[in-house]
Design an enzyme around this catalytic site. Sequence first.
Site, PDB file in Angstrom:
ATOM      1  N   SER A  16     -25.236-103.698  57.686  1.00 24.73           N
ATOM      2  CA  SER A  16     -25.143-102.437  58.415  1.00 24.73           C
ATOM      3  C   SER A  16     -25.415-101.217  57.538  1.00 24.73           C
ATOM      4  O   SER A  16     -25.199-100.099  57.971  1.00 24.73           O
ATOM      5  CB  SER A  16     -23.753-102.330  59.042  1.00 24.73           C
ATOM      6  OG  SER A  16     -22.786-102.507  58.028  1.00 24.73           O
ATOM      7  N   LEU A  17     -25.863-101.434  56.299  1.00 22.43           N
ATOM      8  CA  LEU A  17     -26.174-100.286  55.444  1.00 22.43           C
ATOM      9  C   LEU A  17     -27.581 -99.786  55.725  1.00 22.43           C
ATOM     10  O   LEU A  17     -28.468-100.561  56.078  1.00 22.43           O
ATOM     11  CB  LEU A  17     -26.082-100.677  53.973  1.00 22.43           C
ATOM     12  CG  LEU A  17     -24.700-100.932  53.385  1.00 22.43           C
ATOM     13  CD1 LEU A  17     -24.823-101.263  51.900  1.00 22.43           C
ATOM     14  CD2 LEU A  17     -23.783 -99.736  53.583  1.00 22.43           C
ATOM     15  N   CYS A  18     -27.773 -98.497  55.493  1.00 20.79           N
ATOM     16  CA  CYS A  18     -29.089 -97.905  55.660  1.00 20.79           C
ATOM     17  C   CYS A  18     -29.875 -98.132  54.362  1.00 20.79           C
ATOM     18  O   CYS A  18     -30.139 -97.217  53.600  1.00 20.79           O
ATOM     19  CB  CYS A  18     -28.906 -96.409  55.947  1.00 20.79           C
ATOM     20  SG  CYS A  18     -30.427 -95.585  56.274  1.00 20.79           S
ATOM     21  N   LEU A  19     -30.173 -99.412  54.121  1.00 19.41           N
ATOM     22  CA  LEU A  19     -30.752 -99.803  52.834  1.00 19.41           C
ATOM     23  C   LEU A  19     -31.624-101.028  53.083  1.00 19.41           C
ATOM     24  O   LEU A  19     -31.130-102.019  53.643  1.00 19.41           O
ATOM     25  CB  LEU A  19     -29.587-100.176  51.896  1.00 19.41           C
ATOM     26  CG  LEU A  19     -29.788-100.237  50.415  1.00 19.41           C
ATOM     27  CD1 LEU A  19     -30.075 -98.850  49.845  1.00 19.41           C
ATOM     28  CD2 LEU A  19     -28.520-100.802  49.753  1.00 19.41           C
ATOM     29  N   GLN A  28     -21.383 -96.054  51.789  1.00 16.29           N
ATOM     30  CA  GLN A  28     -21.649 -95.298  53.028  1.00 16.29           C
ATOM     31  C   GLN A  28     -20.399 -95.090  53.879  1.00 16.29           C
ATOM     32  O   GLN A  28     -20.469 -95.038  55.110  1.00 16.29           O
ATOM     33  CB  GLN A  28     -22.694 -96.026  53.883  1.00 16.29           C
ATOM     34  CG  GLN A  28     -24.117 -95.667  53.544  1.00 16.29           C
ATOM     35  CD  GLN A  28     -25.093 -96.330  54.503  1.00 16.29           C
ATOM     36  OE1 GLN A  28     -26.024 -96.955  54.058  1.00 16.29           O
ATOM     37  NE2 GLN A  28     -24.895 -96.204  55.787  1.00 16.29           N
TER      38      GLN A  28
END
Length: 499
Positions: free
Chosen positions: A421-424, A464
Amino acid sequence: MGGQPLYLAPRLESRLRSLLGSPDLLHTLTDALGSPLHVVVPDQLADNLQQFRSVYGIHHLSGQVFYAHKANRSSALLRRLAATDAGVDVASLGELQHALGAGFTPDRITATGPKNPEFLWLAARTSVTVSLDTRGELEQLATLVRKHALPRTRVLLRLSGFEASGVRVLSRRSRFGTDVRESDPLLESVERYGDVLDLVGVAYHLDTTSLAEKATALEGCLRVLEECRSRGLRPRAVDIGGGFGVNYLADGGQWERYTTGLTQAVLGTRPPLTYGGHGYGLRNEAGTLRGTLGLYPAHRPVAGARYLDELLAHPAASLGGSPLAALLLDHLYDLHTEPGRALLDQCGLTVTKVLEVRDHGTGGPLLVRLAAKADDVALEDHGVLMDPVVVPRDGDGSGVPRDGDEARTAAEPVGVHLFGSLCLESDLITRRTVFLPRRPAPGDLLAFANTAGYCMDFHATRAQHQPAARKVAAWQEGDTWRWCLDDQYWPTTPVGGAQ
Ligand SMILES: Cc1ncc(COP(=O)(O)O)c(C=O)c1O
């Protein structure tokens, strides 16, 4: 989907199988406490300890099994173990405080790993045994004991750099421990500080799956113990560390087929089996396979207590060929072990909720986003490849499709890529294309089995501002699963208390 599905089904013993067959419980827990969620099963730890103990029994050996605490932060697991006769290996000031607070008496604690002065002081103050890595650390401890008038401290000398007889160096290099060829000056220091340090014995920990390397190290330790005795010292134990391993997969054939398939995919003779063509250490150089497979041998029939049994039965080639256990017994040495991963086998699972299932129209694997970060389910960090189990939102845990759900009714296997769920870009739960028996849907759970050893909180972050997974302890009362928050668990919590 990209070729035949290549499953890697997890090995599930009765407790984890029963938990996974309780979808209502798992959904209720994640609804209440969020995803990801770790569930630990303390009673399994006590059973695993018994398996190690029975190997000691088979070989008529005495000594202690020290659980390597670093493998899991859980209080419930530690407190459950405190209710047995096991020991604990602590590798930081915090772990030592945790162990003392869980009820371990100092005679059941050994302090290993890199140490700061506070850790050394509390260990010495409470009369915990300290495994010393270097002569410098020995002198630091001796000085501290003298300066603060602490009790004479029991110490082990951790050694490394063992060689088999002949020329080939067999044991892995380690930055921990003193090279066995430097043991003379180390023993001189032990003699010099005899008023404040009591030499219990010698130790090693090797991060290898090789029995031969470990046998070489144990033989090397036995030789150093002889040297100690010839100097008039009275050592009485050898600590062989951890590294007994876990068998993660149910089916060796699946593992063979997967690794063969991966090789073919790297060579381009079958569709890719990973995201972005990752090769897990293998690469294709002009049609030739190069590199080495950097994966945990996830199907390991000889692991845990069985591995210890085989090590003890291994002949000591340089010491007359008797089994190592017989040599330990002849000298009445205690055998200490420090299993982490192996003691935590089948002691927990990690549950994650499916947030999104995206078909990007190319016929390739579905993109499945989970409410979890890659570091919450760190199987991949340890090179462990194993399928999650789908726990449908409205299913009964047996794979029965829901009414009116076409994709489910078809129950076709699907290939998926599991994202965190990370923006990575790199937040992949696994780089492997995972095959599931059918398409998951948002709201379903994916449960990763056997994550208690190193895969729950060793790598966890709050990147995050996303939460680290919460943890609950679960136990069975008859056919019913009961649970509480991990830090609420004490051996008195289950009705009747832990046995
Ligand atoms: C000194 C020591 N003992 C025991 C262990 C536990 O190893 P495992 O979890 O592989 O059994 C470790 C792991 O790093 C260690 O460093």
